[in-house]
Design a protein around this motif. Structure first.
Motif, short mmCIF file in Angstrom:
data_model
loop_
_atom_site.label_atom_id
_atom_site.label_comp_id
_atom_site.label_asym_id
_atom_site.label_seq_id
_atom_site.Cartn_x
_atom_site.Cartn_y
_atom_site.Cartn_z
N ILE A 88 0.84 -1.20 0.00
CA ILE A 88 0.00 0.00 0.00
C ILE A 88 0.87 1.25 0.00
N ALA A 89 1.89 1.26 0.85
CA ALA A 89 2.76 2.44 0.99
C ALA A 89 3.48 2.76 -0.31
N ASN A 90 3.95 1.74 -1.01
CA ASN A 90 4.70 1.96 -2.26
C ASN A 90 3.87 2.65 -3.33
N ASN A 91 2.57 2.36 -3.35
CA ASN A 91 1.72 2.85 -4.43
C ASN A 91 0.88 4.06 -4.06
N LEU A 92 0.92 4.44 -2.79
CA LEU A 92 0.08 5.54 -2.33
C LEU A 92 0.45 6.87 -3.01
N GLY A 93 1.74 7.08 -3.20
CA GLY A 93 2.19 8.33 -3.79
C GLY A 93 1.87 8.48 -5.26
N LEU A 94 1.41 7.41 -5.90
CA LEU A 94 1.09 7.46 -7.33
C LEU A 94 -0.33 7.96 -7.58
N LEU A 95 -1.14 8.04 -6.52
CA LEU A 95 -2.56 8.36 -6.70
C LEU A 95 -2.78 9.81 -7.11
N VAL A 96 -2.16 10.73 -6.36
CA VAL A 96 -2.36 12.16 -6.63
C VAL A 96 -1.05 12.90 -6.39
N LYS A 97 -1.04 14.16 -6.80
CA LYS A 97 0.08 15.06 -6.49
C LYS A 97 -0.52 16.25 -5.78
N LEU A 98 -0.17 16.45 -4.51
CA LEU A 98 -0.77 17.50 -3.70
C LEU A 98 0.34 18.33 -3.05
N GLU A 99 0.48 19.55 -3.52
CA GLU A 99 1.51 20.42 -2.97
C GLU A 99 1.17 21.88 -3.19
N SER A 165 21.04 -2.68 3.15
CA SER A 165 20.66 -3.09 1.79
C SER A 165 19.16 -3.26 1.67
N LEU A 166 18.53 -3.78 2.72
CA LEU A 166 17.08 -3.96 2.71
C LEU A 166 16.37 -2.62 2.59
N ALA A 167 16.88 -1.62 3.34
CA ALA A 167 16.28 -0.29 3.32
C ALA A 167 16.58 0.46 2.02
N LEU A 168 17.84 0.40 1.59
CA LEU A 168 18.25 1.15 0.40
C LEU A 168 17.59 0.63 -0.87
N ARG A 169 17.40 -0.67 -0.95
CA ARG A 169 16.76 -1.25 -2.14
C ARG A 169 15.33 -0.72 -2.28
N LEU A 170 14.60 -0.71 -1.18
CA LEU A 170 13.21 -0.24 -1.20
C LEU A 170 13.17 1.27 -1.45
N PHE A 171 14.00 2.01 -0.74
CA PHE A 171 14.02 3.46 -0.87
C PHE A 171 14.39 3.90 -2.28
N ASN A 173 14.18 2.44 -5.22
CA ASN A 173 13.17 2.17 -6.26
C ASN A 173 11.96 3.08 -6.14
N ILE A 174 11.45 3.26 -4.92
CA ILE A 174 10.23 4.06 -4.75
C ILE A 174 10.52 5.55 -4.92
N TYR A 175 11.65 6.00 -4.37
CA TYR A 175 12.01 7.42 -4.51
C TYR A 175 12.24 7.79 -5.97
N ALA A 176 12.97 6.94 -6.68
CA ALA A 176 13.24 7.20 -8.10
C ALA A 176 11.94 7.26 -8.89
N GLY A 177 11.01 6.36 -8.56
CA GLY A 177 9.72 6.36 -9.26
C GLY A 177 8.97 7.65 -9.08
N GLU A 178 8.98 8.20 -7.87
CA GLU A 178 8.26 9.45 -7.62
C GLU A 178 8.96 10.65 -8.27
N PHE A 208 4.01 1.11 -14.72
CA PHE A 208 5.31 0.48 -14.45
C PHE A 208 5.66 0.63 -12.97
N SER A 209 5.37 1.80 -12.39
CA SER A 209 5.68 2.04 -10.98
C SER A 209 4.87 1.14 -10.05
N VAL A 210 3.61 0.89 -10.43
CA VAL A 210 2.78 -0.03 -9.64
C VAL A 210 3.41 -1.42 -9.65
N PHE A 211 3.86 -1.84 -10.83
CA PHE A 211 4.54 -3.13 -10.95
C PHE A 211 5.79 -3.18 -10.08
N ILE A 212 6.60 -2.13 -10.14
CA ILE A 212 7.83 -2.07 -9.33
C ILE A 212 7.49 -2.06 -7.84
#
Length: 239
Positions: A88-99, A165-171, A173-178, A208-212
């Protein structure tokens, strides 16, 4: 170039990222809401929403079973919790852009390193607590001298690298996607001519980001189960 940052608050000298706190809480609420909705009025013959949640749970069990073997039932709920929260957390940022002009109010919690590091740290705590509990203190500490005493520094270093490595791998991929998503949206706002192209690119990138995001939830879960399995005895001798 975008310069918006997450709003923060200071309490007793500690800085809190309000956006990440809010998005993490929202992730928990969404995860709990989906699971609560899917598990209400469960029946012996599942159908509909119950089928969905049971499929996800069985998927997690099948994912960790090669690593945990007979220990799988004892850790399946923990691994399911990690998997579902991260998914859920990985894909939440893909829903909207609010700033606003200065602040960003919407992002995936896992696009922040400290959130990912905290999740990895929880895994590390479970790994070592279970290692001591299952093996005993003496056998647990002896494991750091395996296969021979000279490996002690490397075995200790491995524990730190596993967490990072566990943290950096997740971070990563998700940060780059956003970041890429923000660049595509920014490209589309430059001119009406570029808007249709940016819209098409954004749809493709979001898919693609949802897949990742799903893959990274899977990878985090399977690696966590692997790290736990390395600290467990080969034979189950307690309930």
């Amino acid at each position: 170039m975008e310069t918006s940052v997450n709003p923060t608050a200071h309490v007793f000298g500690i800085e809190f990222d309000l956006t990440i706190l809010a998005m993490s809480l929202l992730t928990v609420i969404i995860s709990f809401g989906i699971i609560f909705w899917a598990t209400r009025k469960m029946t012996l013959k599942p159908k509909g929403k119950q089928n969905f949640i049971e499929y996800v749970y069985e998927f997690v069990q099948n994912t960790i079973k090669p690593n945990l073997g007979e220990y799988t039932p004892k850790y399946s709920l923990l691994m399911f919790t990690f998997f579902f929260f991260i998914l859920i957390a990985n894909n939440l940022g893909l829903l909207v852009k609010l700033e606003s002009e200065d602040y960003n109010f919407w992002t995936s919690p896992t696009s922040t390193f400290m959130v990912d590091f905290t999740l990895s740290l929880i895994v590390a705590i479970v790994v070592h607590v279970e290692g001591v509990r299952k093996k005993g203190v003496k056998a647990y500490l002896k494991g750091y001298l395996s296969p021979f005493p000279m490996m002690l520094p490397m075995n200790i270093l491995e524990q730190f690298t596993n967490v990072l490595s566990l943290a950096l791998r997740l971070f990563g991929n998700i940060y780059a996607g956003e970041v890429v998503t923000a660049l595509i949206v920014g490209f589309g706002t430059k001119s009406l001519i570029f808007a249709p192209l940016a819209f098409a690119l954004n749809l493709a990138w979001v898919a693609f980001s949802v897949f990742i995001g799903c893959i990274q939830a899977y990878v985090f879960t399977i690696l966590s189960s692997k790290y736990i399995s390395e600290e467990l005895p080969e034979d189950e001798d307690e309930s």
